[in-house]
Write a protein that holds these residues in place. Structure first.
Motif, PDB file in Angstrom:
ATOM      1  N   GLU A  36       4.235  -4.730  -8.456  1.00 16.52           N
ATOM      2  CA  GLU A  36       3.594  -5.923  -9.389  1.00 16.52           C
ATOM      3  C   GLU A  36       2.310  -6.078  -9.054  1.00 16.52           C
ATOM      4  O   GLU A  36       1.340  -6.067  -9.839  1.00 16.52           O
ATOM      5  N   ILE A  37       2.214  -6.372  -7.949  1.00 16.53           N
ATOM      6  CA  ILE A  37       0.673  -6.498  -7.135  1.00 16.53           C
ATOM      7  C   ILE A  37      -0.178  -5.279  -7.611  1.00 16.53           C
ATOM      8  O   ILE A  37      -1.340  -5.318  -8.180  1.00 16.53           O
ATOM      9  N   LEU A  38       0.155  -4.098  -7.289  1.00 22.51           N
ATOM     10  CA  LEU A  38      -0.506  -2.737  -7.565  1.00 22.51           C
ATOM     11  C   LEU A  38      -0.653  -2.582  -9.081  1.00 22.51           C
ATOM     12  O   LEU A  38      -1.691  -2.096  -9.470  1.00 22.51           O
ATOM     13  N   GLU A  39       0.407  -3.034  -9.971  1.00 16.07           N
ATOM     14  CA  GLU A  39       0.273  -2.669 -11.253  1.00 16.07           C
ATOM     15  C   GLU A  39      -0.791  -3.823 -11.895  1.00 16.07           C
ATOM     16  O   GLU A  39      -1.687  -3.569 -12.543  1.00 16.07           O
ATOM     17  N   LYS A  40      -0.986  -4.990 -11.211  1.00 14.52           N
ATOM     18  CA  LYS A  40      -1.955  -6.208 -11.763  1.00 14.52           C
ATOM     19  C   LYS A  40      -3.379  -5.410 -11.151  1.00 14.52           C
ATOM     20  O   LYS A  40      -4.263  -5.708 -11.796  1.00 14.52           O
ATOM     21  N   VAL A  56      -3.356   4.561  -1.725  1.00 12.68           N
ATOM     22  CA  VAL A  56      -3.995   3.707  -1.511  1.00 12.68           C
ATOM     23  C   VAL A  56      -3.522   2.570  -0.127  1.00 12.68           C
ATOM     24  O   VAL A  56      -2.283   2.593  -0.023  1.00 12.68           O
ATOM     25  N   GLU A  57      -4.551   2.246   0.653  1.00 15.25           N
ATOM     26  CA  GLU A  57      -4.340   1.072   1.338  1.00 15.25           C
ATOM     27  C   GLU A  57      -5.127  -0.256   1.045  1.00 15.25           C
ATOM     28  O   GLU A  57      -6.203  -0.335   1.000  1.00 15.25           O
ATOM     29  N   VAL A  58      -4.271  -1.287   0.839  1.00 18.59           N
ATOM     30  CA  VAL A  58      -5.231  -2.442   0.046  1.00 18.59           C
ATOM     31  C   VAL A  58      -4.877  -3.547   1.188  1.00 18.59           C
ATOM     32  O   VAL A  58      -3.861  -3.968   1.092  1.00 18.59           O
ATOM     33  N   ASP A  59      -5.787  -4.348   1.630  1.00 13.33           N
ATOM     34  CA  ASP A  59      -5.433  -5.399   2.565  1.00 13.33           C
ATOM     35  C   ASP A  59      -5.444  -6.863   1.823  1.00 13.33           C
ATOM     36  O   ASP A  59      -5.596  -6.907   0.756  1.00 13.33           O
ATOM     37  N   ARG A  60      -4.896  -7.649   2.501  1.00 13.90           N
ATOM     38  CA  ARG A  60      -4.611  -8.920   1.931  1.00 13.90           C
ATOM     39  C   ARG A  60      -5.790  -9.472   1.244  1.00 13.90           C
ATOM     40  O   ARG A  60      -5.569 -10.015   0.159  1.00 13.90           O
ATOM     41  N   ASP A  61      -6.746  -9.536   1.806  1.00 12.02           N
ATOM     42  CA  ASP A  61      -8.212  -9.887   1.284  1.00 12.02           C
ATOM     43  C   ASP A  61      -8.323  -9.503  -0.053  1.00 12.02           C
ATOM     44  O   ASP A  61      -8.936 -10.059  -1.254  1.00 12.02           O
ATOM     45  N   HIS A  85      -5.937 -10.702  -2.638  1.00 10.40           N
ATOM     46  CA  HIS A  85      -6.466 -11.955  -3.173  1.00 10.40           C
ATOM     47  C   HIS A  85      -7.387 -11.913  -4.010  1.00 10.40           C
ATOM     48  O   HIS A  85      -7.232 -12.750  -5.013  1.00 10.40           O
ATOM     49  N   ARG A  86      -8.246 -11.148  -3.927  1.00 13.41           N
ATOM     50  CA  ARG A  86      -9.619 -10.964  -5.079  1.00 13.41           C
ATOM     51  C   ARG A  86      -9.148 -10.343  -6.305  1.00 13.41           C
ATOM     52  O   ARG A  86      -9.889 -10.681  -7.398  1.00 13.41           O
ATOM     53  N   HIS A  87      -8.231  -9.381  -6.221  1.00 15.75           N
ATOM     54  CA  HIS A  87      -8.138  -8.349  -7.501  1.00 15.75           C
ATOM     55  C   HIS A  87      -6.609  -8.193  -8.142  1.00 15.75           C
ATOM     56  O   HIS A  87      -6.500  -7.577  -8.880  1.00 15.75           O
ATOM     57  N   ALA A  88      -5.670  -9.180  -7.673  1.00 14.27           N
ATOM     58  CA  ALA A  88      -4.440  -9.262  -8.163  1.00 14.27           C
ATOM     59  C   ALA A  88      -4.279 -10.499  -8.763  1.00 14.27           C
ATOM     60  O   ALA A  88      -3.873 -11.509  -8.003  1.00 14.27           O
ATOM     61  N   PRO A  89      -4.235 -10.622 -10.267  1.00 13.85           N
ATOM     62  CA  PRO A  89      -4.200 -11.848 -10.927  1.00 13.85           C
ATOM     63  C   PRO A  89      -3.091 -12.584 -10.600  1.00 13.85           C
ATOM     64  O   PRO A  89      -1.862 -11.736 -10.709  1.00 13.85           O
ATOM     65  N   GLY A  90      -2.796 -13.857 -10.158  1.00 11.77           N
ATOM     66  CA  GLY A  90      -1.472 -14.260  -9.933  1.00 11.77           C
ATOM     67  C   GLY A  90      -1.245 -14.275  -8.401  1.00 11.77           C
ATOM     68  O   GLY A  90      -0.190 -14.961  -7.993  1.00 11.77           O
ATOM     69  N   PHE A  91      -1.896 -13.644  -7.479  1.00 11.96           N
ATOM     70  CA  PHE A  91      -1.731 -13.121  -6.089  1.00 11.96           C
ATOM     71  C   PHE A  91      -2.805 -13.819  -5.251  1.00 11.96           C
ATOM     72  O   PHE A  91      -3.177 -13.099  -4.289  1.00 11.96           O
ATOM     73  N   SER A  92      -3.327 -14.851  -5.751  1.00 16.67           N
ATOM     74  CA  SER A  92      -4.823 -15.237  -5.055  1.00 16.67           C
ATOM     75  C   SER A  92      -4.567 -15.674  -3.630  1.00 16.67           C
ATOM     76  O   SER A  92      -5.556 -16.003  -2.947  1.00 16.67           O
ATOM     77  N   ASP A  93      -3.354 -16.122  -3.301  1.00 16.84           N
ATOM     78  CA  ASP A  93      -3.189 -16.819  -2.159  1.00 16.84           C
ATOM     79  C   ASP A  93      -1.764 -16.546  -1.702  1.00 16.84           C
ATOM     80  O   ASP A  93      -0.993 -17.022  -1.071  1.00 16.84           O
ATOM     81  N   PHE A 123      -8.780  -2.538 -11.237  1.00 17.41           N
ATOM     82  CA  PHE A 123      -9.490  -2.519 -10.093  1.00 17.41           C
ATOM     83  C   PHE A 123      -9.900  -1.151  -9.466  1.00 17.41           C
ATOM     84  O   PHE A 123     -10.754  -0.393  -9.316  1.00 17.41           O
ATOM     85  N   PHE A 124      -8.686  -0.286  -9.508  1.00 15.71           N
ATOM     86  CA  PHE A 124      -8.478   0.794  -8.903  1.00 15.71           C
ATOM     87  C   PHE A 124      -9.446   1.875  -9.957  1.00 15.71           C
ATOM     88  O   PHE A 124     -10.313   2.655  -9.575  1.00 15.71           O
TER      89      PHE A 124
END
Length: 93
Positions: free
Chosen positions: A56-60, A28-33, A36-44, A64-65
């Motif tokens: 941790e971001i990918l686990e959250k 997977v290649e996941v951009d910042r936007d 921000h939209r799909h990783a709870p706790g990492f919206s900014d 979505f995946f």
């Protein structure tokens, strides 16, 4: 085959890694936007936070995946096939 998230790297524009979905390692290649939209706790999340907390971001983001690959069988997630959903890119190993 590992059933863990592996080879996590932030390249300055996208978080790139291999994640396990339905017994297949998917690149997977996941951009910042998308983060921000799909990783709870990492919206900014800032660059250093994404780099430091990539696993941790990918686990959250696993729900979505999984939701984006729902209905696809192991055989349709074939080797080197790209799966593009929203701003995330997918490829299987």
């Amino acid at each position: 085959m590992s059933e863990k998230i592996s080879d996590v790297e932030w390249n300055g524009e996208a978080l790139v890694a291999w994640i396990p979905i339905k017994g297949v390692q998917i690149r997977v290649e996941v951009d910042r936007d998308t983060i921000h939209r799909h990783a709870p706790g990492f919206s900014d999340a800032l660059t250093w936070e994404i780099e430091r907390h990539g696993v941790e971001i990918l686990e959250k983001m696993m729900p979505f995946f999984r939701a984006n690959l729902q209905g696809k069988t192991r055989s349709t997630i074939g080797p080197m096939e790209h799966h593009c959903f929203r701003n995330a890119r997918y490829e299987s190993k």
